[in-house]
Design a protein around this motif. Structure first.
Motif, PDB file in Angstrom:
ATOM      1  N   TYR A 114       0.931  -1.169   0.080  1.00 48.66           N
ATOM      2  CA  TYR A 114       0.099   0.005   0.081  1.00 48.66           C
ATOM      3  C   TYR A 114       0.992   1.274   0.152  1.00 48.66           C
ATOM      4  CZ  TYR A 114      -4.331   2.442   1.488  1.00 48.66           C
ATOM      5  OH  TYR A 114      -5.491   3.537   1.382  1.00 48.66           O
ATOM      6  N   THR A 115       1.957   1.136   0.710  1.00 47.86           N
ATOM      7  CA  THR A 115       2.794   2.383   0.716  1.00 47.86           C
ATOM      8  C   THR A 115       3.454   2.525  -0.383  1.00 47.86           C
ATOM      9  OG1 THR A 115       3.144   1.655   3.186  1.00 47.86           O
ATOM     10  CG2 THR A 115       4.829   3.492   2.216  1.00 47.86           C
TER      11      THR A 115
ATOM     12  N   GLN B 134       8.207  -1.721  10.142  1.00 48.53           N
ATOM     13  CA  GLN B 134       6.576  -1.517  10.249  1.00 48.53           C
ATOM     14  C   GLN B 134       6.197   0.071  10.123  1.00 48.53           C
ATOM     15  OE1 GLN B 134       4.909  -3.993  13.044  1.00 48.53           O
ATOM     16  NE2 GLN B 134       3.384  -4.650  11.916  1.00 48.53           N
ATOM     17  N   PHE B 135       7.074   0.730  10.954  1.00 49.50           N
ATOM     18  CA  PHE B 135       6.791   2.103  11.135  1.00 49.50           C
ATOM     19  C   PHE B 135       6.708   3.057   9.782  1.00 49.50           C
ATOM     20  CE2 PHE B 135       8.686   6.374  12.014  1.00 49.50           C
ATOM     21  CZ  PHE B 135       7.379   7.025  12.398  1.00 49.50           C
ATOM     22  N   LEU B 136       7.580   2.596   8.963  1.00 44.20           N
ATOM     23  CA  LEU B 136       7.751   3.148   7.681  1.00 44.20           C
ATOM     24  C   LEU B 136       6.339   3.120   6.917  1.00 44.20           C
ATOM     25  CD1 LEU B 136      11.180   2.445   5.766  1.00 44.20           C
ATOM     26  CD2 LEU B 136      10.343   4.471   6.681  1.00 44.20           C
ATOM     27  N   ALA B 137       5.560   2.148   6.980  1.00 45.47           N
ATOM     28  CA  ALA B 137       4.370   2.097   6.696  1.00 45.47           C
ATOM     29  C   ALA B 137       3.230   2.834   7.411  1.00 45.47           C
ATOM     30  CB  ALA B 137       3.905   0.385   6.297  1.00 45.47           C
ATOM     31  N   ILE B 138       3.416   3.539   8.225  1.00 44.58           N
ATOM     32  CA  ILE B 138       2.549   3.953   9.245  1.00 44.58           C
ATOM     33  C   ILE B 138       1.389   4.610   8.529  1.00 44.58           C
ATOM     34  CG2 ILE B 138       3.798   6.115   9.633  1.00 44.58           C
ATOM     35  CD1 ILE B 138       2.100   4.039  12.326  1.00 44.58           C
ATOM     36  N   VAL B 139       1.583   5.438   7.558  1.00 43.97           N
ATOM     37  CA  VAL B 139       0.274   5.897   6.784  1.00 43.97           C
ATOM     38  C   VAL B 139      -0.614   4.738   6.186  1.00 43.97           C
ATOM     39  CG1 VAL B 139      -0.398   7.371   5.086  1.00 43.97           C
ATOM     40  CG2 VAL B 139       1.859   7.879   6.013  1.00 43.97           C
ATOM     41  N   ALA B 140      -0.240   4.009   5.871  1.00 46.83           N
ATOM     42  CA  ALA B 140      -0.929   2.750   5.261  1.00 46.83           C
ATOM     43  C   ALA B 140      -1.670   2.105   6.389  1.00 46.83           C
ATOM     44  CB  ALA B 140      -0.022   1.823   4.374  1.00 46.83           C
ATOM     45  N   LEU B 143      -4.625   4.108   8.048  1.00 42.86           N
ATOM     46  CA  LEU B 143      -5.791   4.156   7.134  1.00 42.86           C
ATOM     47  C   LEU B 143      -6.393   2.528   7.035  1.00 42.86           C
ATOM     48  CD1 LEU B 143      -4.198   5.922   3.649  1.00 42.86           C
ATOM     49  CD2 LEU B 143      -5.905   6.805   5.387  1.00 42.86           C
TER      50      LEU B 143
END
Lengths: 546, 299
Positions: A114-115, B134-140, B143
Motif C-alpha cells: 500500500y505504501t 513497520q513504522f515506515l508503512a505507518i500511513v498505510a 488508513l
C-alpha cells in the motif's frame, strides 16, 4: 543444557547452506500418513477450527452491513482455505507456515505494498480524495454572506463529548420557527416536541444532543467557523457563536470548461489532471486538490529537488555514521569487557556480569528520556557532575556525540552478553597453542580469537546495523532530530532518514504521504542492499575460516 | 606497598614483582570490570535518586539519593492512570511475545525440517521484509486501522488487541531465522527415530523439538517482550485515550510538557517498568548467553 556454537570448529555443515536438494523429500510420507490419529489431536483440531469458524462469522456481519463485498470474499476464501488445509492430510509444511504468514500478509506485506503504491501518487494534504470531493470542498468553503441572505439563531451541540464529539448546528428558522440540526452531511428537521426554544429562537435543549455552553463552544471556535452545512440554496455557516447565516457559494464548478469559476471576480481555475489541482492562468492553485498518479515524480524530487535532495544526502551520510557507530562502538566496548572478564583466574565475574547487563534490562524508552534530561544544559546531571555548561543538544556535533554515547550505554551490555557467549565456545586449546608458539596475547587475539568471534557474531552485527539504521526511538526520544538549521525546519542534524520521513509525512509543512512513501522505498533499498552485501561477504569469510 | 627501612632489598623487589604479576594477569581485569560497572550503573543510580527525591523535580536531583520518600510512587498511582498503563503493557507484551514465539517456532520447524517448493524464496522474503520497519508503512497502517475501527471497534484504535494484531505482523520476520538456525543444530536422527516409532509430525514438534529448543525460545521471547514494552512510535499513533495507553506512551506524556516537575514521578515509573523485564531476565537467565549466539548462523 549447553548448545554447541555452530560456527567454525564444528565440522557439521549447516543444512540449507549448500544447494537445495530437490527431488525426494527426506522422510517417507507413508510413515506420516499411517501415524495414528490421537484423541487429543482430534479434540484440539476441532476446537481450533470451531474458533476459526466463530471468528469468521463474527467478522462477517459488519462487512455485510457495510456492503464491503471484496472484504467478505477475502474472508470467506481465507476461512475455506484454512478448513481445507487442516482437514486434509497433505500440505504438511503449509500447516506450519500458514498461521504466521496470514498475519504477515495482513499487517506487514499489505501495508508495505500500500505504501509502495502511494509513492506513485501525490497523496497528502490537499490531495486526499477524489475530484468530486475537491469540488464540493471548494464550493462549500467559498460560501459568503450575500445581502439579503437569511439569518438564523444558532446553538452548538454534539452527540458525543462536549470537548471532542462531532459538532452539530441547531438552527431555528426565523419565519417558521422550525428547528433543524445540521452538520457536514446537510440539514435535518427536528420534531418540535423534542426541543426547547427560547422566545428569541435559541435552542437550549434537544433530545439526543448535548448543547454546548458558551465556554465549551468558544474553546472549539475554530471548528465551528470551519463547519459548513450544505443547503439547497448554498450553505449555512456560523457568524460568531450564536448566529448563523445562509450564504451562496461564489465559486462553482463548470463541467463545460472543466473549471472552477468565481462569480465575483470572474477568475477561472482550470483542472490540471496531471497535478490533481485547479490552476489559474496566472499559476495560482486552489488548495483543495485530488489524488492522482504522478508516476516517478516523487522519486525524481528526492534526487533532484535541492530543497529535498540536499538534506537527503546529508541525512543519509549521518544515518550511516549513526548505524555504524552505534553497532561498532557497542561491539568494541562489549567485546573488550568480555575479553577482560574472560579469564580462568578471575573471581566474581558473575557479580560483574549481573551489574553490567542492568542497562539492557531497564526499559529503553524511559532511559532514553532520562538521558535526554541528563544532557539538559541548565540542570542536567552530566553538566552538574563535570561542572560544565555545554549546550549538548544545541550544537550539531555535540548532539551527535551525545546520541552515540546514549546508544553505547544502551547497547553495549547486549554485545557484552553475546561476546561472552561466543568466547566460551572458542576452545582454549587454540589460544594456548598460540602462546606455546610464542605469540603475544595481542597476536593471538588478532589471529585466532577475533576472526572466530566475528564469524560467530557477524549475523548479529548485521541485524544490529539494520535495526539501528531505522532506530526511531533513539532519535525521537532524545534530540527529536534537532538541532535544526534556521533555514530548514524540516531536517535536523541528528535526523535519521526514518525520522525525516516521519516529519515529511506528518510534519508541520503539511502532510506529504506520497513523498514520504518514496523516501521509505529508498530507505528500504539502502538497508536491503547493505545487508545483502554484508551477508554475502560473511558467508565467504566463513568458508575461509571453517 | 609498605616497606620497612631495615628489610632486605631483595625481599622488597620480590614482593613488588609478584604484586605486579598479579596486576598484569588478574588485577587489571577487575579494574576494567569496576569501571564498566560504574558506567552501567550511574544513570540507574540517578533514576533511583530521582524516584526517592521528595521534591520530585529534575533540577533538585543529584546522582546519589538526597532523601527517601515514596511520594513520587503514590503520586504516580493517584495522579495518573499508571496502573492501567502497567497492566496494558504487561498484557500486550506478554501475549504478543508468547504468540510471536509460537508462530515463528512453527514456521522455523517447517523451514528447518521439511523440503518444499518455495522454501528458499520464503526464507529470503522473510529476511527482506524484516528490513522494512513497520513504522515506515505507518500511513498505510493508519488508513487500514481507520477502516478496521469502523467495522470492529473491539480490535481498532485505543484497544490493546489492535496493536497486538499489528505486532503479530512482524512475528515471523525477526525470529524465524534465529530459530531455524537453532533447529538446524539438532540432530536429524531425533525426529527420524521418533517418526519410525510412529509419532506424527505434530507429536515430534511438540514433544521432541520444543523442549530441546528451550534456550532459543527463551531468548526470542525475551527480545520480543523487551521489544513490545519499548515500542513507542506506533503505539503513540494507536492509543490516545488515557486508560488505553501503554507504559511507553503514557510515561512519554508525563515528561513531554512538564519535564522538570514530573521527573520524580517519571523516574518512579521507570523503576516499576523495569521490574517485569528484570524478572523475565532472571527467569530466563540460564538460557540467555547460550541462546543469543547459538541461532546466529545463516542458512
Amino acid at each position: 543444557m549447553s548448545t554447541s556454537l555452530s560456527g567454525p570448529g564444528s565440522a557439521t555443515q549447516t543444512p540449507g547452506r549448500g544447494p537445495v536438494r530437490s527431488g525426494l523429500p527426506r522422510k517417507s510420507r507413508t510413515a506420516r500418513n499411517h501415524a495414528p490419529i490421537t484423541v487429543t489431536g482430534l479434540i484440539v483440531k476441532v476446537v481450533l477450527l470451531g474458533l476459526v469458524a466463530g471468528i469468521a462469522l463474527w467478522a462477517a456481519f459488519p462487512l455485510i452491513e457495510a456492503k464491503m463485498w471484496t472484504g467478505l470474499a477475502i474472508l470467506v476464501a481465507t476461512t475455506a482455505v484454512l478448513f481445507y488445509l487442516y482437514l486434509t492430510r497433505r500440505h504438511i509444511p503449509a500447516k506450519y507456515l500458514v498461521p504466521g504468514t496470514l498475519f504477515l500478509i495482513a499487517f506487514q506485506i499489505f501495508p508495505v505494498l500500500y505504501t509502495a503504491s502511494t509513492a506513485f501518487t501525490n497523496f497528502g494534504d490537499g490531495h486526499r480524495g477524489t475530484k468530486d470531493d475537491a469540488i464540493v470542498a471548494i464550493q462549500s468553503s467559498s460560501v459568503k454572506q450575500v445581502p439579503g441572505s437569511a439569518e438564523y439563531a444558532l446553538s452548538i451541540a454534539t452527540k458525543g463529548d462536549p470537548a471532542t464529539g462531532p459538532l452539530v448546528f441547531l438552527v431555528t428558522d426565523p419565519k417558521t420557527r422550525e428547528v433543524s440540526a445540521g452538520d457536514a452531511g446537510g440539514l435535518r428537521k427536528l420534531d418540535p416536541g423534542q426541543v426547547t426554544v427560547t422566545p428569541t429562537g435559541k435552542v437550549t435543549a434537544a433530545d439526543g444532543y448535548t448543547v454546548l455552553n458558551f465556554g465549551q463552544a468558544s474553546a472549539r471556535s475554530k471548528e465551528i467557523t470551519d463547519l459548513v452545512v450544505p443547503t439547497a440554496g448554498g450553505a449555512l455557516r456560523s457568524s460568531g457563536l450564536s448566529r448563523a447565516y445562509e450564504g451562496k457559494a461564489i465559486r462553482a464548478y463548470d463541467a463545460g470548461c472543466d473549471c472552477i469559476k468565481d462569480s465575483e471576480s470572474g477568475k477561472t481555475w482550470t483542472a490540471d489532471e496531471g497535478a490533481g489541482s485547479f490552476v489559474a492562468a496566472d499559476g495560482e492553485r486552489l488548495t483543495q486538490g485530488w489524488k492522482v498518479n504522478v508516476g516517478l515524480k516523487n522519486f525524481s524530487r528526492v534526487l533532484t529537488d535541492p530543497g529535498i535532495s540536499g538534506p537527503f544526502f546529508g541525512t543519509l551520510a549521518w544515518n550511516f555514521a549513526f548505524a555504524l557507530g552505534s553497532t561498532g562502538f557497542t561491539f568494541l566496548l562489549g567485546m573488550a569487557i568480555a575479553l577482560a572478564l574472560h579469564s580462568p583466574r578471575m573471581k566474581g565475574t558473575n557479580f560483574y556480569r549481573v551489574l553490567l547487563i542492568l542497562p539492557y534490562a531497564m526499559p529503553s524508552f524511559a532511559m532514553l528520556l532520562v538521558w535526554r534530561d541528563m544532557f539538559n544544559t541548565d540542570f542536567g546531571l552530566i553538566n552538574n557532575l563535570f561542572g560544565v555548561g555545554v549546550d549538548w543538544f544545541g550544537g550539531s556535533w555535540s548532539a551527535r556525540i551525545a546520541v552515540l554515547l546514549v546508544q553505547l550505554w544502551l547497547g553495549y551490555p547486549y554485545m557484552f552478553l553475546v561476546a561472552t557467549g561466543a568466547l566460551q565456545a572458542i576452545p582454549r586449546e587454540l589460544t594456548e597453542a598460540t602462546s606455546v608458539d610464542g605469540a603475544t596475547p595481542w597476536q593471538s587475539f588478532r589471529a585466532v580469537t577475533l576472526p572466530l568471534l566475528l564469524v560467530a557474531l557477524s549475523p548479529l552485527l548485521i541485524a544490529s546495523f539494520a535495526y539501528n539504521f531505522n532506530n526511531v526511538n533513539a532519535i525521537l526520544l532524545t534530540t527529536e532530530g534537532g538541532p535544526f538549521a534556521p533555514d530548514n525546519p524540516a531536517n535536523g542534524a541528528t535526523d535519521l532518514l526514518i525520522t525525516y520521513t516521519y516529519r515529511l509525512a506528518f510534519g508541520a509543512q503539511g502532510a506529504e504521504f506520497g513523498l514520504a512513501a518514496a523516501v521509505s522505498i529508498f530507505i528500504f533499498a539502502i538497508v536491503a542492499t547493505v545487508s545483502a552485501v554484508s551477508f554475502a561477504r560473511t558467508r565467504k569469510q566463513e568458508e575461509v575460516y571453517s | 606497598m609498605t616497606t620497612y627501612a631495615d628489610a632486605p632489598t631483595a625481599n622488597r623487589n620480590a614482593t613488588g614483582k609478584s604484586k605486579n604479576r598479579w596486576f598484569a594477569q588478574v588485577g587489571w581485569r577487575h579494574l576494567v570490570g569496576i569501571v564498566a560497572v560504574a558506567f552501567s550503573i550511574f544513570p540507574i543510580l540517578f533514576v533511583i535518586s530521582a524516584a526517592l527525591n521528595p521534591l520530585g523535580t529534575l533540577s533538585s536531583t543529584e546522582l546519589l539519593p538526597t532523601g527517601a520518600s515514596v511520594e513520587n510512587f503514590t503520586n504516580l498511582f493517584h495522579k495518573t492512570a499508571f496502573g492501567h498503563w502497567f497492566l496494558n503493557s504487561l498484557l500486550l507484551a506478554g501475549v504478543a511475545s508468547f504468540a510471536s514465539i509460537f508462530l515463528s517456532s512453527l514456521a522455523a520447524y517447517a523451514f528447518s525440517r521439511m523440503r518444499f517448493a518455495g522454501r528458499r524464496v520464503g526464507l529470503l522474503t522473510l529476511l527482506l521484509i524484516q528490513m522494512f520497519p513497520q513504522f515506515l508503512a505507518i500511513v498505510a497502517i493508519f488508513l487500514i486501522f481507520t477502516t478496521i475501527t469502523d467495522l470492529y471497534p473491539a480490535i481498532g484504535f485505543n484497544t490493546p488487541w489492535g496493536l497486538f494484531l499489528l505486532y503479530m505482523g512482524g512475528a515471523l520476520g525477526a525470529n524465524t531465522w534465529l530459530m531455524k538456525g537453532f533447529f538446524d543444530t539438532l540432530p536429524k536422527e531425533l525426529d527420524e527415530s521418533a517418526t519410525m516409532d510412529g509419532a506424527s509430525h505434530v507429536q515430534v514438534f511438540f514433544r521432541i523439538m520444543l523442549p530441546l529448543v528451550a534456550p532459543i525460545l527463551a531468548v526470542t521471547g525475551l527480545l520480543a517482550f523487551i521489544g513490545s514494552i519499548n515500542e513507542f512510535i506506533i503505539a503513540n499513533v494507536f492509543l490516545t485515550e488515557p486508560n488505553s495507553k501503554t507504559l511507553a506512551v503514557g510515561m512519554f506524556g508525563l515528561v513531554a510538557g512538564e519535564r522538570n516537575n514530573n521527573f520524580g514521578m517519571f523516574a518512579a515509573g521507570t523503576l516499576l517498568t523495569a521490574i517485569p523485564t528484570v524478572l523475565v531476565f532472571q527467569i530466563l537467565q540460564r538460557y540467555i548467553v547460550s541462546g543469543l549466539t547459538a541461532g546466529a548462523v545463516k542458512g
